[in-house]
Design a protein around this motif. Structure first.
Motif, PDB file in Angstrom:
ATOM      1  N   ALA A 440       0.824  -1.202   0.000  1.00 13.18           N
ATOM      2  CA  ALA A 440       0.000   0.000   0.000  1.00 13.18           C
ATOM      3  C   ALA A 440       0.864   1.260   0.000  1.00 13.18           C
ATOM      4  CB  ALA A 440      -0.925  -0.013   1.212  1.00 13.18           C
ATOM      5  N   SER A 441       0.218   2.421  -0.029  1.00 13.56           N
ATOM      6  CA  SER A 441       0.904   3.707   0.120  1.00 13.56           C
ATOM      7  C   SER A 441       1.083   3.962   1.610  1.00 13.56           C
ATOM      8  CB  SER A 441       0.079   4.829  -0.512  1.00 13.56           C
ATOM      9  OG  SER A 441      -0.078   4.623  -1.900  1.00 13.56           O
ATOM     10  N   VAL A 442       2.329   4.090   2.036  1.00 15.23           N
ATOM     11  CA  VAL A 442       2.666   4.150   3.457  1.00 15.23           C
ATOM     12  C   VAL A 442       3.219   5.539   3.782  1.00 15.23           C
ATOM     13  CG1 VAL A 442       4.101   3.171   5.279  1.00 15.23           C
ATOM     14  CG2 VAL A 442       3.121   1.677   3.509  1.00 15.23           C
ATOM     15  N   PHE A 443       2.599   6.217   4.731  1.00 21.44           N
ATOM     16  CA  PHE A 443       3.004   7.573   5.106  1.00 21.44           C
ATOM     17  C   PHE A 443       3.403   7.604   6.578  1.00 21.44           C
ATOM     18  CE2 PHE A 443       0.485   8.061   1.360  1.00 21.44           C
ATOM     19  CZ  PHE A 443       1.035   9.132   0.676  1.00 21.44           C
ATOM     20  N   ARG A 444       4.639   8.040   6.814  1.00 17.48           N
ATOM     21  CA  ARG A 444       5.192   8.171   8.183  1.00 17.48           C
ATOM     22  C   ARG A 444       5.020   6.883   8.994  1.00 17.48           C
ATOM     23  NH1 ARG A 444       3.704  12.626   5.243  1.00 17.48           N
ATOM     24  NH2 ARG A 444       1.702  12.534   6.255  1.00 17.48           N
ATOM     25  N   ALA A 445       5.309   5.774   8.360  1.00 13.62           N
ATOM     26  CA  ALA A 445       5.324   4.459   8.995  1.00 13.62           C
ATOM     27  C   ALA A 445       6.408   3.666   8.279  1.00 13.62           C
ATOM     28  CB  ALA A 445       3.959   3.788   8.909  1.00 13.62           C
ATOM     29  N   GLN A 446       6.531   2.373   8.585  1.00  8.97           N
ATOM     30  CA  GLN A 446       7.672   1.630   8.048  1.00  8.97           C
ATOM     31  C   GLN A 446       7.270   0.238   7.600  1.00  8.97           C
ATOM     32  OE1 GLN A 446      11.109   1.869  10.549  1.00  8.97           O
ATOM     33  NE2 GLN A 446      12.316   0.473   9.312  1.00  8.97           N
ATOM     34  N   ARG A 447       7.758  -0.156   6.414  1.00 12.15           N
ATOM     35  CA  ARG A 447       7.594  -1.524   5.943  1.00 12.15           C
ATOM     36  C   ARG A 447       8.609  -2.413   6.647  1.00 12.15           C
ATOM     37  NH1 ARG A 447       6.929   1.741   1.300  1.00 12.15           N
ATOM     38  NH2 ARG A 447       4.864   1.472   0.332  1.00 12.15           N
ATOM     39  N   GLY A 457       5.629  -9.683   4.874  1.00 14.52           N
ATOM     40  CA  GLY A 457       5.827  -8.277   5.195  1.00 14.52           C
ATOM     41  C   GLY A 457       4.641  -7.657   5.893  1.00 14.52           C
ATOM     42  N   TYR A 458       4.870  -6.516   6.543  1.00 10.16           N
ATOM     43  CA  TYR A 458       3.797  -5.788   7.217  1.00 10.16           C
ATOM     44  C   TYR A 458       4.224  -4.336   7.361  1.00 10.16           C
ATOM     45  CZ  TYR A 458       6.522  -6.026  11.605  1.00 10.16           C
ATOM     46  OH  TYR A 458       7.491  -5.907  12.579  1.00 10.16           O
ATOM     47  N   VAL A 459       3.335  -3.515   7.880  1.00 12.38           N
ATOM     48  CA  VAL A 459       3.640  -2.112   8.150  1.00 12.38           C
ATOM     49  C   VAL A 459       3.509  -1.867   9.641  1.00 12.38           C
ATOM     50  CG1 VAL A 459       2.978   0.297   7.757  1.00 12.38           C
ATOM     51  CG2 VAL A 459       2.934  -1.332   5.864  1.00 12.38           C
ATOM     52  N   GLY A 460       4.577  -1.367  10.235  1.00  9.72           N
ATOM     53  CA  GLY A 460       4.590  -1.025  11.646  1.00  9.72           C
ATOM     54  C   GLY A 460       5.000   0.421  11.859  1.00  9.72           C
ATOM     55  N   ARG A 461       5.115   0.789  13.135  1.00  7.98           N
ATOM     56  CA  ARG A 461       5.473   2.157  13.526  1.00  7.98           C
ATOM     57  C   ARG A 461       4.512   3.185  12.939  1.00  7.98           C
ATOM     58  NH1 ARG A 461      11.825   0.586  12.645  1.00  7.98           N
ATOM     59  NH2 ARG A 461      11.804  -1.042  14.235  1.00  7.98           N
ATOM     60  N   LYS A 546      -3.414   6.302  12.153  1.00  8.79           N
ATOM     61  CA  LYS A 546      -3.226   6.742  13.537  1.00  8.79           C
ATOM     62  C   LYS A 546      -3.610   8.213  13.641  1.00  8.79           C
ATOM     63  CE  LYS A 546      -1.954   6.807  17.858  1.00  8.79           C
ATOM     64  NZ  LYS A 546      -0.569   6.596  18.313  1.00  8.79           N
ATOM     65  N   GLY A 547      -3.259   8.998  12.596  1.00 10.96           N
ATOM     66  CA  GLY A 547      -3.641  10.399  12.539  1.00 10.96           C
ATOM     67  C   GLY A 547      -3.921  10.802  11.109  1.00 10.96           C
ATOM     68  N   SER A 548      -4.860  11.734  10.919  1.00  9.06           N
ATOM     69  CA  SER A 548      -5.242  12.183   9.584  1.00  9.06           C
ATOM     70  C   SER A 548      -6.138  13.406   9.732  1.00  9.06           C
ATOM     71  CB  SER A 548      -5.982  11.071   8.842  1.00  9.06           C
ATOM     72  OG  SER A 548      -6.203  11.401   7.489  1.00  9.06           O
ATOM     73  N   PRO A 549      -6.225  14.261   8.706  1.00  9.54           N
ATOM     74  CA  PRO A 549      -7.161  15.389   8.790  1.00  9.54           C
ATOM     75  C   PRO A 549      -8.579  14.927   9.104  1.00  9.54           C
ATOM     76  CG  PRO A 549      -5.711  15.645   6.910  1.00  9.54           C
ATOM     77  CD  PRO A 549      -5.452  14.273   7.454  1.00  9.54           C
ATOM     78  N   TYR A 550      -9.246  15.703   9.940  1.00  9.91           N
ATOM     79  CA  TYR A 550     -10.637  15.470  10.335  1.00  9.91           C
ATOM     80  C   TYR A 550     -10.826  14.220  11.194  1.00  9.91           C
ATOM     81  CZ  TYR A 550     -10.894  18.639   6.359  1.00  9.91           C
ATOM     82  OH  TYR A 550     -10.661  19.677   5.493  1.00  9.91           O
ATOM     83  N   PHE A 551      -9.711  13.651  11.657  1.00 10.85           N
ATOM     84  CA  PHE A 551      -9.767  12.500  12.558  1.00 10.85           C
ATOM     85  C   PHE A 551      -8.928  12.840  13.783  1.00 10.85           C
ATOM     86  CE2 PHE A 551      -7.619   8.408  13.778  1.00 10.85           C
ATOM     87  CZ  PHE A 551      -8.723   7.854  14.428  1.00 10.85           C
ATOM     88  N   GLY A 554      -5.921   8.017  16.664  1.00 13.88           N
ATOM     89  CA  GLY A 554      -6.144   6.717  17.275  1.00 13.88           C
ATOM     90  C   GLY A 554      -5.490   6.610  18.633  1.00 13.88           C
ATOM     91  N   THR A 555      -5.744   5.493  19.292  1.00 14.65           N
ATOM     92  CA  THR A 555      -5.177   5.251  20.622  1.00 14.65           C
ATOM     93  C   THR A 555      -4.276   4.021  20.569  1.00 14.65           C
ATOM     94  OG1 THR A 555      -7.082   3.896  21.248  1.00 14.65           O
ATOM     95  CG2 THR A 555      -7.172   6.252  21.766  1.00 14.65           C
ATOM     96  N   GLY A 556      -3.254   4.022  21.398  1.00 14.59           N
ATOM     97  CA  GLY A 556      -2.335   2.888  21.404  1.00 14.59           C
ATOM     98  C   GLY A 556      -1.664   2.716  20.057  1.00 14.59           C
ATOM     99  N   TYR A 557      -1.256   1.473  19.772  1.00 18.49           N
ATOM    100  CA  TYR A 557      -0.522   1.202  18.539  1.00 18.49           C
ATOM    101  C   TYR A 557      -0.949  -0.143  17.985  1.00 18.49           C
ATOM    102  CZ  TYR A 557       2.276   4.860  20.633  1.00 18.49           C
ATOM    103  OH  TYR A 557       2.666   6.033  21.226  1.00 18.49           O
ATOM    104  N   ALA A 558      -0.999  -0.225  16.657  1.00 25.96           N
ATOM    105  CA  ALA A 558      -1.289  -1.494  15.989  1.00 25.96           C
ATOM    106  C   ALA A 558      -0.455  -1.573  14.724  1.00 25.96           C
ATOM    107  CB  ALA A 558      -2.773  -1.610  15.666  1.00 25.96           C
ATOM    108  N   GLU A 559      -0.042  -2.779  14.372  1.00 31.59           N
ATOM    109  CA  GLU A 559       0.685  -3.036  13.135  1.00 31.59           C
ATOM    110  C   GLU A 559      -0.257  -3.706  12.139  1.00 31.59           C
ATOM    111  OE1 GLU A 559       5.074  -3.887  15.089  1.00 31.59           O
ATOM    112  OE2 GLU A 559       3.646  -5.561  14.934  1.00 31.59           O
ATOM    113  N   LEU A 560      -0.114  -3.385  10.853  1.00 33.05           N
ATOM    114  CA  LEU A 560      -1.026  -3.880   9.829  1.00 33.05           C
ATOM    115  C   LEU A 560      -0.334  -4.915   8.949  1.00 33.05           C
ATOM    116  CD1 LEU A 560      -2.723  -0.534   8.734  1.00 33.05           C
ATOM    117  CD2 LEU A 560      -3.624  -2.288  10.288  1.00 33.05           C
ATOM    118  N   ASP A 561      -0.980  -6.058   8.797  1.00 28.87           N
ATOM    119  CA  ASP A 561      -0.480  -7.124   7.941  1.00 28.87           C
ATOM    120  C   ASP A 561      -1.151  -7.068   6.565  1.00 28.87           C
ATOM    121  OD1 ASP A 561       0.628  -9.409   6.923  1.00 28.87           O
ATOM    122  OD2 ASP A 561      -0.349 -10.795   8.312  1.00 28.87           O
ATOM    123  N   TYR A 562      -2.472  -7.009   6.524  1.00 24.83           N
ATOM    124  CA  TYR A 562      -3.203  -6.990   5.259  1.00 24.83           C
ATOM    125  C   TYR A 562      -4.639  -6.575   5.526  1.00 24.83           C
ATOM    126  CZ  TYR A 562      -5.223 -11.388   6.914  1.00 24.83           C
ATOM    127  OH  TYR A 562      -5.868 -12.329   7.670  1.00 24.83           O
TER     128      TYR A 562
END
Length: 566
Positions: A440-447, A457-461, A546-551, A554-562
């Motif tokens: 996916a398109s990943v912004f201010r996070a890490q593959r 693979g996954y996206v964390g941080r 975790k953060g975005s305009p008009y939102f 989020g709370t805590g942290y989660a990593e995304l697999d798919y």
């Protein structure tokens, strides 16, 4: 020849006598491209699908032509753009096109010297430049709904456009400009030096000065505008230089690639993309030579695709992991390939060679003993001729022996590109259902990688919220067959010991919240949560943030697999 074409080719020929406009290679009978499907080397990110000045105001080209090619990133002119490329009126202001870039999942570098009208840039004074820097950065800081700016490009082609007599040494000017930007914006990555060509001695002097003054760019950038054969050596030389100077590895962007004689030739473009993927660049952007609003020649006549658009569409269709391709010695033939294990689809795109050539595939064991092989081609139609669909060359059923298959490709044209799709004869899902986060398109996070993750693979941080320069989010560009409600299953990990939350929105709509109960630990996957999304037929963009305009965040942290849509 247009003004920018003249200027850039002059820069290239004066920088190195060996650079000339590269012609398509002569026919070489029996060239071979080897594809090892069992040897993935990085996730599909569509790294080379970007463009210089790719977008113009008023949504040009249309979203419908951009979503299928999944532009990774763009380089757009500065806020308040004055640049008049090839005599056109100023256009493509990064802040004005940001809503469309966001809709198609693309990040943006802001090219700061494009505040000036002329190319080569006409230096006025340091007071003038620093005042312009201040104005541009403040305009971006005031654009509180723009989150897709991923870098400040401080200058463009300083090996050609920097006025040393009036402005002093460029390396000193870099330090001064870097510090001016950082005084206002300490967070957005800085991109440079963005030279017209890669030159070791020039780069070495720049890096030493930047290292010693604490002004190293976050993203190293230069241009590859002639002859893709030099790309691998340039990338390797840079990495060796970087290490020899004690500099930690920088991300690399080639934010202009392909000469005027190459950029509309899909066979040659396939060679560029293959070498960028193989070399591990984070992003690469098609060079701008002609007009705004066409993604540099990919569309014409009210957003109709050209022949080269289909090559990028094949690239955009890739999912899963890029797999190793190896061209034969002394041949123009080259290509890039992916394998999507969730659908068991091998996708190979290649070209830059004439005659009858061969694609050898290994590592096909997971597809079974019988496969369907589809071969397509797209011509070099130029930037003004629409191509409504690629040509189907052949569709055959073949037997795989020992995980290997050899496919002969007859009567190739060096200027055309070709797609080879290999899939089980038993069939594949009618549409892609699983979308890996790392694709996916990943912004201010890490593959990141983990053995338990789907596809490895996954996206964390995905950690940040609060400002449009630091918000962390992941945009999934998905394609579904019908307008309806879909169950969206999310694979995730949450090692906090407490429930975490992220925002969920799609196609710019209202925000909802996804809750992630705690799991066994970070990078340990298998847990899922499900929700419902109502999507339109065709392409949609789904954001988990975790953060975005008009939102509010989020709370805590989660990593995304798919995510999976059923």
């Amino acid at each position: 020849m247009r003004p920018r074409v003249r200027a850039l080719l002059l820069a290239l020929t004066t920088a190195t006598a060996s650079v000339t406009v590269a012609a398509s290679p002569a026919a070489a009978a029996g060239a071979t491209l080897t594809v090892n499907v069992a040897q993935p080397f990085r996730p599909v990110t569509h790294a080379a699908s970007g463009g210089l000045y790719g977008l113009a105001e008023n949504s040009r080209p249309a979203d419908s032509t951009l979503l299928p090619i999944k532009p990774n990133s763009l380089t757009q002119p500065a806020p308040g753009v004055g640049q008049r490329p090839n005599g056109q009126p100023p256009g493509g202001d990064s802040l004005l096109v940001a809503p469309q870039a966001t809709r198609v999942g693309a990040g943006q570098f802001i090219r700061m010297p494009d505040i000036y009208p002329d190319f080569p840039y006409r230096w006025v004074s340091w007071d003038d430049w620093l005042a312009k820097v201040d104005t541009m950065v403040r305009a971006r800081l005031n654009a509180t709904t723009v989150t897709n700016v991923i870098g400040w490009e401080l200058w463009n082609e300083p090996d050609y456009t920097w006025n040393t007599a009036a402005a002093g040494n460029f390396n000193d000017g870099w330090v001064r400009t870097y510090r001016a930007v950082r005084a206002l914006d300490p967070q957005t990555p800085i991109v440079g030096p963005s030279t017209a060509v890669y030159n070791r001695s020039w780069m070495q002097a720049f890096l030493i000065r930047a290292r010693d003054t604490g002004t190293l760019p976050d993203i190293i950038c230069w241009h590859e505008l002639q002859n893709p054969a030099r790309i691998a050596a340039d990338l390797a030389d840079y990495r060796n230089l970087e290490a020899s100077l004690g500099i930690s590895p920088r991300r690399i962007s080639i934010n202009e690639y392909a000469a005027p004689a190459e950029v509309d030739v899909p066979g040659r473009v396939a060679s560029y993309v293959a070498k960028f993927e193989r070399g591990g660049v984070e992003s690469a952007h098609r060079a701008f030579w002609y007009e705004y609003g066409t993604m540099n020649g990919l569309v014409v006549n009210n957003n109709q695709p050209t022949g080269t658009w289909w090559l990028y569409k094949w690239y955009g269709d890739m999912a899963g992991n890029m797999v190793t391709t190896t061209p034969g010695a002394q041949t123009g033939l080259d290509g890039f390939a992916s394998y999507d294990p969730t659908r068991r689809i091998v996708n190979v795109v290649f070209g830059d060679e004439a005659g009858t050539n061969t694609v050898n595939l290994t590592g096909l064991g997971a597809l079974g003993s019988s496969v369907r092989v589809t071969l397509l081609s797209t011509p070099s139609s130029g930037r003004f001729t629409a191509v409504t669909a690629p040509t189907t060359v052949s569709t055959t059923t073949r037997t795989v022996s020992g995980g290997q298959l050899s496919v002969s490709v007859p009567n190739m044209s060096a200027t055309s590109a070709y797609q080879l799709v290999v899939e089980p004869v038993s069939g594949v899902p009618a549409y892609q259902q699983r979308y890996e986060a790392e694709n996916a398109s990943v912004f201010r996070a890490q593959r990141l990688t983990a053995s338990s993750a789907s596809g490895g693979g996954y996206v964390g941080r995905i950690d940040n919220s609060g400002t449009p320069r630091t918000d962390s989010y992941v945009d999934f560009v998905v394609n579904v067959p019908a307008a309806r409600a879909y169950t969206m299953t999310i694979g995730y990990a949450n090692g906090t010991g407490a429930t975490a939350t992220q925002g969920l929105a799609y196609n710019g709509g209202a925000w909802g919240t996804v809750s992630y109960p705690p799991t066994a630990g970070w990078g340990q996957f298998g847990a899922t949560v499900s929700t419902t999304v109502t999507l339109r037929a065709g392409y949609n963009v789904i954001r988990l943030a975790k953060g975005s305009p008009y939102f509010s965040g989020g709370t805590g942290y989660a990593e995304l697999d798919y995510i999976q849509l059923t």
